[in-house]
Design a protein around this motif. Structure first.
Motif, PDB file in Angstrom:
ATOM      1  N   ARG A  23      13.127  19.662  89.355  1.00 52.48           N
ATOM      2  CA  ARG A  23      14.388  20.339  89.623  1.00 52.48           C
ATOM      3  C   ARG A  23      15.405  19.365  90.185  1.00 52.48           C
ATOM      4  NH1 ARG A  23      16.895  25.140  91.623  1.00 52.48           N
ATOM      5  NH2 ARG A  23      19.090  24.666  91.308  1.00 52.48           N
TER       6      ARG A  23
ATOM      7  N   VAL B   2      19.757  18.758  90.745  1.00 50.79           N
ATOM      8  CA  VAL B   2      21.151  19.200  90.698  1.00 50.79           C
ATOM      9  C   VAL B   2      22.020  17.964  90.469  1.00 50.79           C
ATOM     10  CG1 VAL B   2      23.054  20.149  92.057  1.00 50.79           C
ATOM     11  CG2 VAL B   2      20.768  21.178  92.202  1.00 50.79           C
TER      12      VAL B   2
ATOM     13  N   ALA C  21      18.919  26.263  87.563  1.00 47.62           N
ATOM     14  CA  ALA C  21      17.531  25.968  87.942  1.00 47.62           C
ATOM     15  C   ALA C  21      16.739  25.379  86.779  1.00 47.62           C
ATOM     16  CB  ALA C  21      16.855  27.235  88.459  1.00 47.62           C
TER      17      ALA C  21
ATOM     18  N   ILE D  46      21.172   9.007  94.209  1.00 48.51           N
ATOM     19  CA  ILE D  46      21.974   8.763  95.412  1.00 48.51           C
ATOM     20  C   ILE D  46      21.093   8.188  96.507  1.00 48.51           C
ATOM     21  CG2 ILE D  46      23.420   9.878  97.166  1.00 48.51           C
ATOM     22  CD1 ILE D  46      23.759  12.173  94.965  1.00 48.51           C
ATOM     23  N   ARG D  47      21.499   7.062  97.066  1.00 50.13           N
ATOM     24  CA  ARG D  47      20.728   6.476  98.162  1.00 50.13           C
ATOM     25  C   ARG D  47      20.932   7.280  99.431  1.00 50.13           C
ATOM     26  NH1 ARG D  47      22.491   0.288  96.959  1.00 50.13           N
ATOM     27  NH2 ARG D  47      21.178  -0.023  95.108  1.00 50.13           N
ATOM     28  N   ARG D  48      19.934   7.187 100.291  1.00 51.36           N
ATOM     29  CA  ARG D  48      19.992   7.996 101.516  1.00 51.36           C
ATOM     30  C   ARG D  48      21.153   7.598 102.419  1.00 51.36           C
ATOM     31  NH1 ARG D  48      15.833  11.391 102.192  1.00 51.36           N
ATOM     32  NH2 ARG D  48      13.998  11.021 100.899  1.00 51.36           N
TER      33      ARG D  48
ATOM     34  N   GLY E  61      24.083  22.968  88.321  1.00 53.21           N
ATOM     35  CA  GLY E  61      23.091  23.422  89.282  1.00 53.21           C
ATOM     36  C   GLY E  61      22.145  24.489  88.784  1.00 53.21           C
TER      37      GLY E  61
ATOM     38  N   ILE F 194      25.693  16.108  90.297  1.00 57.68           N
ATOM     39  CA  ILE F 194      27.101  16.123  90.670  1.00 57.68           C
ATOM     40  C   ILE F 194      27.826  15.262  89.642  1.00 57.68           C
ATOM     41  CG2 ILE F 194      28.729  15.512  92.489  1.00 57.68           C
ATOM     42  CD1 ILE F 194      26.343  16.081  94.428  1.00 57.68           C
TER      43      ILE F 194
ATOM     44  N   LEU G 112      17.914  10.222  97.668  1.00 51.62           N
ATOM     45  CA  LEU G 112      17.921  11.651  97.985  1.00 51.62           C
ATOM     46  C   LEU G 112      17.188  12.399  96.879  1.00 51.62           C
ATOM     47  CD1 LEU G 112      21.501  12.493  99.294  1.00 51.62           C
ATOM     48  CD2 LEU G 112      19.430  12.003 100.579  1.00 51.62           C
ATOM     49  N   PRO G 113      16.253  13.245  97.258  1.00 54.04           N
ATOM     50  CA  PRO G 113      15.561  14.036  96.248  1.00 54.04           C
ATOM     51  C   PRO G 113      16.463  15.157  95.735  1.00 54.04           C
ATOM     52  CG  PRO G 113      14.777  14.612  98.439  1.00 54.04           C
ATOM     53  CD  PRO G 113      15.759  13.484  98.619  1.00 54.04           C
ATOM     54  N   SER G 114      16.132  15.694  94.596  1.00 51.79           N
ATOM     55  CA  SER G 114      16.802  16.877  94.014  1.00 51.79           C
ATOM     56  C   SER G 114      18.216  16.633  93.540  1.00 51.79           C
ATOM     57  CB  SER G 114      16.882  18.050  95.004  1.00 51.79           C
ATOM     58  OG  SER G 114      15.683  18.214  95.692  1.00 51.79           O
ATOM     59  N   LEU G 115      18.719  15.422  93.745  1.00 52.90           N
ATOM     60  CA  LEU G 115      20.127  15.193  93.442  1.00 52.90           C
ATOM     61  C   LEU G 115      20.304  14.018  92.500  1.00 52.90           C
ATOM     62  CD1 LEU G 115      21.997  15.556  96.830  1.00 52.90           C
ATOM     63  CD2 LEU G 115      22.591  16.673  94.691  1.00 52.90           C
TER      64      LEU G 115
END
Lengths: 250, 250
Positions: A121, A123, A94, A60-62, A92, A125, A23-26
DNA sequence: TATTAATGTATCAAATTGATACAATAAGTA
DNA sequence: TACTTATTGTATCAATTTGATACATTAATA
């Protein structure tokens, strides 16, 4: 072939794989607490020769849950399994993904592309976990990670990104959970004495408790089972040894 | 031009804009609590004519903090500003983004592309907010949203995705925060009576409190200021009216 | 003026908490 | 063996908090 060129190709490939499978961005990050020699510690990874450290983390894998991703990354980095993990914060901001130390380091080494990739960028968790230091085998065959450190939470080295903030949030969550959930469980070797348990609490809360009242409070909770006495060969009454009672299936 | 074709082009454009400006894989959702006629309610949006509802939510721009995104989406959907928002949960299950009701509905209407777009893997960062129902002006010029509903938390309609779970988590967070943070603040119109405050607590905790003890507890906390009495034209002693004291700048 | 209904406050016992005291005991020392 | 020392287990007491109940106050009404 030039090993550095070769390396860049590897990066290119892993970047492609990244795009496909993750997953991108994460990302996830884990604050791994341990308790060792009466100190509450946090696992940190050293970034190259910068003098800066960072929290373990990953992507994180899709096809996997975010919680699963946290568990998988933890296993990959430390060989730990079946660990209590708690999601306590989302980082989170920016601007959080750009750290001048990281950019500088990578540019100096000629990794322009990786630099821009790592600065995208993102985010994060954030999870916390509680482990026995001795059971952790940190994996150091990871690019740019030169060594690891169990750092005393009261005396952290310089950290990259917003990882100092993340650890502060983790500690305050640990404190508020300590009484409710059976967290001591993962931090103490059984059997232990009441004094051992008290020292753990004191390391987590960073304050002293009155011995007799601490004992009364713990005994009243009906979570400890006495399993013998500890004869230390020292001139005083032998303390009871305790284990945590099994949690009732509810 | 065929209005539906035209519409699909609009979607195509907005999808392109989405790719450029928004973080992929991520969204925010907000559980908007209100307190009205002695009921604790949650704002829900109805999805087409399906009979199913969903939480308000939206996406995160590449240049904004996640917290900012939550605030912006809230403002866009409800015209609310300067609201207390708390991040309380991450909905990160791999399967959560696919809801057969949504897929079915969109296919039936011929929106294959949108359907697959809306069903993409998505992690939602969830916030809770507390508002005065009368100050909320829900925006209904949003595709597939046919109306809104302030639903009693004790009696929720069928919800899409994992939104029922999200609301449950939000309620339990609201309960544990209620005493510490000054949440009543946003839910009660000032001035209010002690009885008003008690009814709010009873709606949030879904249980009754003893009147005299509730009063004692609230008064001892030194957060209420008496600002007069309320003469209701009814045959009993007039209750005091209260406001929340200004929080000291610390 | 007495009645009624809701409110503000007091009271009392039970439970909890903080501080302190004291008894028990394992090993060292005389 | 008897005494000392250090630490532990538990008891005790006052202060505080909590739950339940009682009672006095008061605005409108009969």
């Amino acid at each position: 072939m030039d090993p550095e060129k070769n390396h860049e190709i590897n990066i290119k490939q892993s970047e492609d794989r990244f795009r496909e499978n993750l997953l991108p961005s994460l990302s996830v990050n884990t604050v791994l607490f341990s308790y060792h020699q009466e100190r509450l510690n946090v696992l940190l990874l050293k970034f190259g020769d910068t003098g800066y450290f960072m929290l373990p983390g990953g992507f994180i894998r899709r096809d996997e849950d975010v919680d699963e991703a946290a568990l998988r990354n933890l296993k990959e980095l430390t060989a730990l399994e079946n660990i209590y993990l708690e999601q306590f914060y989302v980082a989170g901001n920016a601007e959080r993904s750009t750290d001048p130390v990281v950019v500088e380091f990578l540019k100096k080494q000629g990794y322009e592309k990786i630099s821009s990739w790592l600065s995208q960028r993102n985010v994060s968790i954030c999870y916390l976990a509680l482990v026995n230091e001795k059971k952790v085998k940190p994996e150091l065959n990871v690019q740019f990670i030169s060594r690891y450190l169990w750092a005393d939470v009261t005396n952290l080295p310089p950290l990259l990104f917003d990882h100092t903030t993340i650890i502060e949030k983790a500690l305050s969550r640990l404190q508020s959970d300590m009484d409710q959930k059976l967290l001591s469980n993962n931090l103490l070797n059984e059997p232990f004495t009441m004094s051992d348990l008290q020292k753990l609490y004191e390391a987590v809360f960073q304050k002293k408790f009155t011995r007799s009242n601490f004992q009364r409070k713990m005994l009243k909770r009906d979570i400890l089972a006495r399993v013998g006495k500890k004869y230390e060969g020292r001139a005083h009454k032998a303390p009871y040894l305790y284990r945590f009672k099994k949690v009732k299936a509810s």
